[in-house]
Design an enzyme around this catalytic site. Structure first.
Site, PDB file in Angstrom:
ATOM      1  N   ASP A   1       0.826  -1.192   0.000  1.00  0.00           N
ATOM      2  CA  ASP A   1       0.000   0.000   0.000  1.00  0.00           C
ATOM      3  C   ASP A   1       0.867   1.250   0.000  1.00  0.00           C
ATOM      4  OD1 ASP A   1      -2.444   1.373   2.257  1.00  0.00           O
ATOM      5  OD2 ASP A   1      -2.292   1.411   0.079  1.00  0.00           O
TER       6      ASP A   1
ATOM      7  N   ASP B   1      -9.641  -1.474   3.752  1.00  0.00           N
ATOM      8  CA  ASP B   1      -9.193  -1.102   5.083  1.00  0.00           C
ATOM      9  C   ASP B   1      -9.964  -1.864   6.133  1.00  0.00           C
ATOM     10  OD1 ASP B   1      -8.465   2.397   4.510  1.00  0.00           O
ATOM     11  OD2 ASP B   1      -7.182   0.625   4.559  1.00  0.00           O
TER      12      ASP B   1
END
Lengths: 248, 420
Positions: B195, B341
Site C-alpha cells: 500500500d 481497510d
C-alpha cells in the site's frame, strides 16, 4: 460458568462505566475520542511497566514485598503519566479555545472541561477493567469456574470483577479531582489523587494474607467511596462558585 | 436550568466525522471477533486460496521454514494484487467502466452468496438450527441479491447499504483469518508495505489510477463505505443553514483536483481458488486525501475536525481549507473509506482473537490510534497518504508486545489479586 455468568461478571466490572458512557459520553464525539486516547495511554503505560518487570517475573508468591515494589513503581509511573496527560490537555484546551474564537462560538464552559476530565478518567478506568478483569474472563464463558487460594470463598472471576469495579470508580473520579487540582493550583487535590491511588493499590496487597480478601476488598471500596465523595464535594463547590460568579 | 439556554460549545460537534467512520470499523471488527470466537476454526476447514498457494503450513515445520513459507505466500499474493491492479488501471484507461461495474456486482454476489452461505452453514452446524435446504437457498439468494442492489444502486436507504458493506467486509475478513498463522501476519505486513509503495511511488498503480480519474474527472467504480454526511442546522452562521461540502475543488488550484477522486477499491478475481473471489477493494481506500471545502462565505466549518489548517484561500472565495482526510470524499460530501481497510483491520483483530482477548483489545486500540494518526498526518502533510501502514504497523507491534510481555505481567498480578 456459562455465557450468562460471563456476561454477568463483565457487567459487574463495567456496568456503571457503561451507564456513564451511554448517558454522558456517547452524546459528544469529542469525549469518545478522549476516552479512546486515555485508554490507549493507560495501555501503553501497562506495556512499558510489563516490559520493565518482565525480567523479574514470575515472582515468588510467598513474599509480599516484591509485589509492593511492583505496585509502588507502577502507581508512580502512572501518576507521572497523569501529569503529562494534564499538560497535553492544557495545550489542547488552548487550541480549542482559539478555534472556538475563530468560529465565533463560546469558549469551553467549566462543565465541558469537567466532562473532558471525566472522559479521560473513564478511559483509564475502562482500560483497567478490560485488561485486569475482562481479558481473563474468557474461561468464565465455558462450563466451569475457577477459585484461587488467596480468596477461596468466591470464584476468582467475581473477585476480580469486584476489585475492577472499585478501581474503575477510583480512576474515573480521581481524574476529575486531579484536573481540577492542577487548574486551581489546589495542593490538597493534587496530593489526594496519587495517595488514594497508592493506598488503593496497597490495599490489594492485604489480599495476600489468606482470608485477607474479606478485609481487603471492603477497604478498597472505602477508598472508592472516599474518592467519589471528595469529587462530588469539589464539583459542587466549583459549580456554585461559578454560578455565583456568573450571576454577580 | 440555565444550561438549556446557553449556546452550544465546540464540544458538542467536534470530531463527529471521525466517530462516524470509527463506528462502522469497530462494528466490523467486533463481528469478525464474534465469528472467530464462536466458530473455533477446526482444522478440517482448510482454505485453498490464492494466498496460501505457495506453501501450506503444517505444525511440524520449524519456525524458519514457516517464516519462509509465509514470506513466499505473501509475495505471491502481493504480486497477484499488483498485476490485477495494473489490469484495472488499463481497463479504466480504455474506458471499460461498464465491464468493471458488472464485474464488481458479480463479485459482490459471489462473496455474499458463496462465502456468506458457507459461514451460514458453519453457524447452522454449530448451533443445530433446524432449517431445510430450500428455505435456506431462497433466503440466501434473496440476501445476496438485495446486497448487490444495495451496494450498487444508490437509491437504497443508506443504512441498508452501509450494513451490507460491513457484512461484505466481515465475510472476506473472516475467510482471511482461516489462513495459517504465520502467513496471515506476514501477509498483513506485506499488504501494508504494498500500500505504501502503490500510493507514494510515482509508478505505483494506485497513484496512476488516481491521476487518471482526476484528469478525466470521473469516479472509479468500486466498493466504498460512505459515512453519512454531517449537516449542522444550528451552526449560528446566519445565512447558510446547511453547510455543503463541495466535491470539486477550486479550478485555479491544480493540486486540489487530485483529491476529489474517490479512490476506492478494485476487485481481484481469484480464478485459482475454490473459495471464490478475493476482494482486494483495499487498494483505493488508503489513498485519497480529500479536502473539504466550504461553499459559504463564512469561515471555518463547525464540522471541522480537531486540526485546523487556517490557510487562507488564494482565490475569490474566502473559504478556509480544512482538514484533509486520508479517505475519499463522496459526491455528497461525506467521508468515504474503502472496504479493503475494513477487511485488513478486521483480519488483524480476528487473528488476535485467536490467541486471547487481551490481544484483541490491545490491537483494537492500536488500530484506532493508527487511524487517528493517519488523519493527523494528512492534515499536516497535505498530500495523499495511505491509511493502512500506520494502523497495521501499530497493530502488529501491540499484538506481539501484548502477547509476550503484557500477558505474563497481568496474569501474575491478577492471580495474586494484586491490582493497581
Amino acid at each position: 460458568m456459562t455465557v450468562a455468568a460471563g456476561i454477568g461478571y463483565a457487567l459487574v466490572a463495567l456496568g456503571p462505566s457503561l451507564t456513564l458512557f451511554v448517558s454522558v459520553i456517547s452524546k459528544k464525539p469529542f469525549l469518545i475520542l478522549t476516552l479512546l486516547s486515555s485508554t490507549l495511554v493507560w495501555l501503553i503505560s501497562l506495556i512499558i511497566l510489563s516490559g520493565i518487570w518482565r525480567a523479574f517475573l514470575p515472582l515468588n508468591s510467598k513474599t509480599w514485598w516484591p509485589l509492593a515494589i511492583l505496585i509502588f513503581t507502577s502507581v508512580a509511573f502512572q501518576e507521572g503519566l497523569r501529569l503529562l496527560f494534564w499538560k497535553v490537555y492544557k495545550r489542547l484546551e488552548d487550541i480549542l479555545d482559539a478555534f472556538a474564537d475563530r468560529v465565533s462560538k463560546p469558549r469551553l464552559y467549566l462543565t465541558d472541561k469537567m466532562q473532558i476530565a471525566l472522559a479521560g478518567g473513564l478511559g483509564h478506568g475502562v482500560a483497567h477493567a478490560v485488561f485486569f478483569c475482562l481479558s481473563l474472563l474468557t474461561p468464565a464463558f465455558g462450563p466451569a469456574t475457577y477459585f484461587v487460594d488467596r480468596c477461596s470463598q468466591i470464584p476468582f472471576f467475581l473477585v476480580s470483577a469486584i476489585i475492577a469495579l472499585a478501581f474503575v470508580t477510583v480512576h474515573t473520579f480521581s481524574m476529575v479531582i486531579a484536573f481540577n487540582g492542577y487548574s486551581e493550583g489546589n495542593k490538597v487535590d493534587q496530593v489526594f489523587v496519587p495517595s488514594v491511588h497508592l493506598a488503593a493499590g496497597m490495599m490489594t496487597l492485604i489480599n495476600f494474607a489468606s482470608g485477607g480478601c474479606i478485609i481487603g476488598i471492603p477497604l478498597l471500596f472505602l477508598m472508592a467511596i472516599l474518592t467519589l465523595m471528595h469529587c462530588g464535594r469539589m464539583v459542587w463547590r466549583r459549580l456554585t462558585e461559578n454560578q455565583r460568579q456568573g450571576n454577580s | 436550568m440555565a444550561q438549556n439556554q446557553r449556546p452550544k460549545t465546540l464540544l458538542d460537534s467536534l470530531g463527529e466525522e471521525i466517530i462516524r467512520i470509527l463506528v462502522p470499523v469497530s462494528i466490523c471488527m467486533f463481528l469478525v471477533v464474534l465469528l472467530v470466537s464462536i466458530l473455533d476454526s477446526n482444522s478440517s476447514a482448510s482454505v485453498t486460496s490464492i494466498a496460501a498457494m505457495a506453501y501450506s503450513e503444517t505444525s511440524s515445520d520449524s519456525s524458519w521454514d514457516k517464516f519462509l513459507g509465509a514470506l513466499l505466500n505473501s509475495l505471491a499474493f502481493v504480486a497477484v494484487v499488483t498485476v490485477v491492479t495494473f489490469i484495472l488501471v488499463l481497463l479504466f484507461y480504455l474506458r471499460c467502466t461498464k465491464f468493471l461495474k458488472i464485474y464488481m456486482a458479480f463479485s459482490s454476489f459471489v462473496v455474499l452468496g458463496f462465502m456468506g452461505g458457507e459461514i451460514a452453514l458453519f453457524l447452522i452446524e454449530n448451533f443445530s438450527v433446524p432449517i431445510d435446504c430450500i428455505t435456506f437457498l431462497v433466503l440466501l439468494f434473496n440476501f445476496a441479491v438485495v446486497g448487490v442492489l444495495a451496494v450498487f444502486m444508490s437509491k437504497m436507504a443508506i443504512l441498508v447499504t452501509q450494513g451490507y458493506l460491513i457484512l461484505i467486509g466481515m465475510l472476506v475478513a473472516y475467510w482471511f483469518t482461516l489462513l495459517p498463522e504465520w502467513t496471515t501476519w506476514v501477509l498483513l505486513v506485506a499488504m501494508a508495505l504494498y500500500d505504501l509503495a502503490a500510493v507514494l511511488l510515482p509508478v505505483g498503480p494506485l497513484r496512476l489510477l488516481v491521476e487518471l480519474a482526476m484528469s478525466r474527472d470521473e469516479d472509479i467504480p468500486a466498493l466504498v463505505y460512505e459515512a453519512r454526511p454531517v449537516i449542522h442546522h444550528d451552526s449560528g452562521l446566519g445565512d447558510n443553514t446547511v453547510q455543503r461540502r463541495v466535491w470539486r475543488a477550486r479550478s485555479n488550484f491544480r493540486q486540489d483536483s487530485e483529491d476529489n477522486s474517490n479512490l476506492n477499491g478494485n476487485v481481484v478475481s481469484d480464478s485459482n481458488s475454490t473459495v471464490g473471489t478475493v476482494q482486494s477493494s483495499h487498494n483505493g481506500t488508503r489513498i485519497a486525501r480529500v479536502e473539504e471545502e466550504q461553499v459559504s462565505e463564512r469561515d471555518a466549518e463547525l464540522s471541522a475536525p480537531l486540526i485546523d489548517h487556517g490557510r487562507n484561500a488564494q482565490d475569490g472565495m474566502s473559504a478556509e481549507r480544512l482538514m484533509l482526510e486520508g479517505m475519499g470524499l463522496g459526491s455528497s460530501g461525506a467521508i468515504k473509506l474503502g472496504l479493503g481497510d475494513f477487511i485488513f483491520y478486521s483480519v488483524l483483530v480476528g487473528r488476535a482473537a485467536m490467541y486471547d482477548f487481551m490481544t484483541v483489545y490491545a490491537c483494537y486500540l492500536a488500530i484506532v490510534a493508527g487511524l487517528g494518526i493517519t488523519l493527523m498526518l494528512l492534515a499536516f502533510y497535505q498530500k495523499a497518504l495511505p491509511a493502512l501502514p500506520v494502523s497495521i504497523a501499530l497493530g502488529v507491534l501491540f499484538y506481539f508486545l501484548t502477547r509476550f510481555l503484557l500477558d505474563v505481567f497481568i496474569v501474575q498480578c491478577s492471580l495474586n489479586l494484586v491490582m493497581f
